[in-house]
Design a protein around this motif. Structure first.
Motif, PDB file in Angstrom:
ATOM      1  N   ALA A   5       0.709  -1.330  -0.086  1.00 51.81           N
ATOM      2  CA  ALA A   5       0.126   0.006  -0.089  1.00 51.81           C
ATOM      3  C   ALA A   5       0.812   1.165  -0.002  1.00 51.81           C
ATOM      4  O   ALA A   5       0.622   2.095  -0.906  1.00 51.81           O
ATOM      5  CB  ALA A   5      -1.000  -0.072   1.161  1.00 51.81           C
ATOM      6  N   PRO A   6       1.818   1.388   0.824  1.00 50.05           N
ATOM      7  CA  PRO A   6       2.819   2.619   0.923  1.00 50.05           C
ATOM      8  C   PRO A   6       3.616   2.868  -0.708  1.00 50.05           C
ATOM      9  O   PRO A   6       3.766   3.965  -1.099  1.00 50.05           O
ATOM     10  CB  PRO A   6       3.704   2.245   1.889  1.00 50.05           C
ATOM     11  CG  PRO A   6       2.901   1.467   2.891  1.00 50.05           C
ATOM     12  CD  PRO A   6       2.111   0.636   1.819  1.00 50.05           C
ATOM     13  N   ALA A   7       3.982   1.705  -1.051  1.00 50.58           N
ATOM     14  CA  ALA A   7       4.659   1.740  -2.308  1.00 50.58           C
ATOM     15  C   ALA A   7       3.655   2.196  -3.222  1.00 50.58           C
ATOM     16  O   ALA A   7       4.114   2.921  -4.330  1.00 50.58           O
ATOM     17  CB  ALA A   7       5.153   0.204  -2.749  1.00 50.58           C
ATOM     18  N   MET A   8       2.536   1.644  -3.435  1.00 54.18           N
ATOM     19  CA  MET A   8       1.447   2.134  -4.398  1.00 54.18           C
ATOM     20  C   MET A   8       1.077   3.577  -4.107  1.00 54.18           C
ATOM     21  O   MET A   8       0.975   4.358  -5.060  1.00 54.18           O
ATOM     22  CB  MET A   8       0.247   1.305  -4.186  1.00 54.18           C
ATOM     23  CG  MET A   8      -0.875   1.510  -5.329  1.00 54.18           C
ATOM     24  SD  MET A   8      -0.550   1.167  -7.195  1.00 54.18           S
ATOM     25  CE  MET A   8      -0.286  -0.741  -6.847  1.00 54.18           C
ATOM     26  N   LYS A   9       0.938   3.965  -2.990  1.00 52.90           N
ATOM     27  CA  LYS A   9       0.721   5.519  -2.758  1.00 52.90           C
ATOM     28  C   LYS A   9       1.940   6.194  -3.139  1.00 52.90           C
ATOM     29  O   LYS A   9       1.593   7.489  -3.578  1.00 52.90           O
ATOM     30  CB  LYS A   9       0.446   5.658  -1.129  1.00 52.90           C
ATOM     31  CG  LYS A   9      -0.037   6.936  -0.983  1.00 52.90           C
ATOM     32  CD  LYS A   9      -0.423   7.165   0.713  1.00 52.90           C
ATOM     33  CE  LYS A   9      -0.984   8.381   0.852  1.00 52.90           C
ATOM     34  NZ  LYS A   9      -1.099   8.579   2.375  1.00 52.90           N
ATOM     35  N   SER A  10       3.048   5.882  -2.882  1.00 61.19           N
ATOM     36  CA  SER A  10       4.181   6.580  -3.436  1.00 61.19           C
ATOM     37  C   SER A  10       4.417   6.813  -4.903  1.00 61.19           C
ATOM     38  O   SER A  10       4.600   7.949  -5.484  1.00 61.19           O
ATOM     39  CB  SER A  10       5.612   5.991  -2.770  1.00 61.19           C
ATOM     40  OG  SER A  10       6.581   6.976  -3.254  1.00 61.19           O
TER      41      SER A  10
END
Length: 489
Positions: A5-10
């Motif tokens: 999730a954080p990678a997709m958001k970034s």
């Protein structure tokens, strides 16, 4: 799933930033500028990129073309303000003031130039003069590292401070007070000339003694009357900031060490201390500017004619002035200065040319033989009596101006080991908006994300760690070297 999730958001954020930048490139090209990807500054709601003016634009814009031809390049600084994301207070109050101040102060060698402005519903673009050598704070710290002594040599500090005074005098003459004078807002161009910038807190005034009530600036440079939440005279507040800048230039430190406005007042009242050797003339000028009472501070006229500003010994200067029958006013009292200002209408209108050469008389003056008056001369004088009187008066002023410059410099003094200058905090507790930076280097301790986070959490001071930890490794290292510095003890 949680780790993705954080990678997709970034990734989504980077993609949005890329699309936004491509829109800015297209909009700049439509207006005659090529926007590069090199970011040279950033603020809470603005970013500054290196740009290039096209030949078509230079043919259309005389202001831009005349300045860039003298510089022999086509580079500009393009400041992009996201008006869609900025607060209403900024877009309706501070941004118009900044644009107005930049237009009014055009054209002065030591003030950053605004070439053009264009906008749309989302963004405002300011095409500014490029100052490629960074700000004065970086220059002081780099020079201190190279010399292994804190601060600049007094000879160099004098040369730069003259230009700063000239820029501030020009602003005051056209009715603009800066209100955020500090080392970070003084840039240097490729030729080493001073460029005063960041007019985000500037304001115009119509009456000389009018008082202002907007509390803004950086704590370390802000006048005590502003810190005490009193109404203040903008010109006198700028003079206090000039004193702090000069102290920082010659010592490599800020004069008062405190980050909270209410505590800074107590530190200022304890008095000014010089913990390293500087010339008595320089100390006298700094003390004259850093007076607790605004009315007791030296005016710009007195600063420009101070014996330290004129590289000369006081005795030689007074002898030269006396020999020409002109009363020296280097150390005139504030009462006399105010009286003179009342006669001339402006305290800075009579500033001498700070970089013009000196002319001192050699030997006793020779007696001039009177010329016989011709009917032509007498008729001219009779026909234009006001012009003759004005020429006589201007000749006397020119004599008084040209005889007080460029005499021997004071003897250099040794300095103790180096202590680097640090970037002070901005005012954060007086009004909610005035801690927002307007022009910051990448990796600054005050970023948009830090501001938004602090507003969401109800903090009074923006978080610095988030900004220092962002960006590339080289950028983080650079930011650390600028901010992890020792303040004045």
């Amino acid at each position: 799933m949680r780790q993705g999730a954080p990678a997709m958001k970034s990734f989504s954020k980077r993609e949005a930033d890329r699309r936004t930048f491509l829109e800015q490139v297209r909009e700049s090209k439509e207006n005659g500028y090529l926007l590069s990807s090199k970011k040279i500054g950033s603020g809470a709601f603005s970013k500054v990129y290196l740009g290039y003016a096209t030949q078509e634009k230079m043919m259309q814009n005389y202001k831009l073309a005349s300045d860039l031809r003298s510089k022999r390049h086509s580079m500009v600084a393009i400041k992009i303000i996201s008006t869609a994301e900025a607060p209403v207070e900024y877009t309706r109050k501070f941004l118009p003031r900044e644009i107005y101040s930049l237009n009014v102060t055009y054209k002065h060698l030591n003030v950053i130039q605004l070439y053009e402005m264009y906008r749309n519903s989302k963004r405002t673009y300011l095409v500014l003069e490029l100052a490629s050598r960074g700000d004065l704070l970086e220059h002081i710290n780099a020079t201190s590292d190279r010399r292994e002594y804190p601060g600049l040599e007094e000879e160099e500090a004098r040369r730069l401070f003259r230009q700063i005074v000239s820029a501030v005098a020009h602003c005051h003459n056209v009715g603009i007070v800066h209100r955020d004078l500090k080392c970070e807002n003084v840039l240097l161009d490729e030729r080493g000339f001073i460029k005063l910038t960041d007019f985000g807190f500037a304001n115009r005034y119509s009456l000389k003694n009018s008082l202002m009530s907007t509390f803004c600036g950086s704590v370390a440079y802000t006048a005590p009357e502003i810190l005490m939440s009193k109404k203040y005279n903008g010109e006198l507040a700028d003079l206090w900031s000039l004193g702090v800048i000069l102290y920082a230039m010659v010592t490599g430190k800020l004069p008062f060490k405190e980050r909270q406005p209410h505590k800074m007042i107590h530190v200022i009242k304890q008095g000014l201390a010089f913990r390293q050797a500087i010339s008595p003339e320089c100390q006298n000028l700094i003390e004259g500017l850093l007076q607790l009472k605004p009315a007791a501070r030296l005016g710009l006229q007195q600063v420009a004619t101070h014996r330290w500003m004129l590289p000369a010994t006081s005795a030689i200067f007074h002898r030269v002035m006396s020999s020409m029958g002109v009363h020296p006013e280097c150390n005139a009292s504030p009462e006399k200065s105010q009286a003179a200002q009342g006669e001339t209408g402006s305290s800075t209108a009579q500033l001498p040319g700070l970089e013009s050469p000196a002319k001192t008389p050699e030997g006793p003056p020779k007696e001039a033989k009177p010329l016989p008056a011709t009917p032509r001369a007498s008729s001219a004088t009779g026909a234009f009596p006001a012009r003759a009187k004005a020429e006589k008066r201007s000749g006397q002023e020119a004599t008084a101006t040209n005889c007080i410059l460029q005499l021997p410099t004071p003897r250099k003094t040794e300095r103790p080991p180096r202590l680097s200058l640090y970037r002070p905090s901005l005012l954060t507790t007086l009004q909610p908006f005035h801690h927002l930076p307007n022009f910051r280097k990448p990796g600054s301790g005050f970023s948009t994300s830090a501001y938004v986070t602090s507003k969401r959490l109800g903090e009074k001071v923006p978080a610095r760690a988030a900004a220092l930890g962002s960006g590339s490794s080289s950028l983080s290292k650079q930011a650390h070297s600028l901010y992890a510095m020792t303040p004045c003890p």
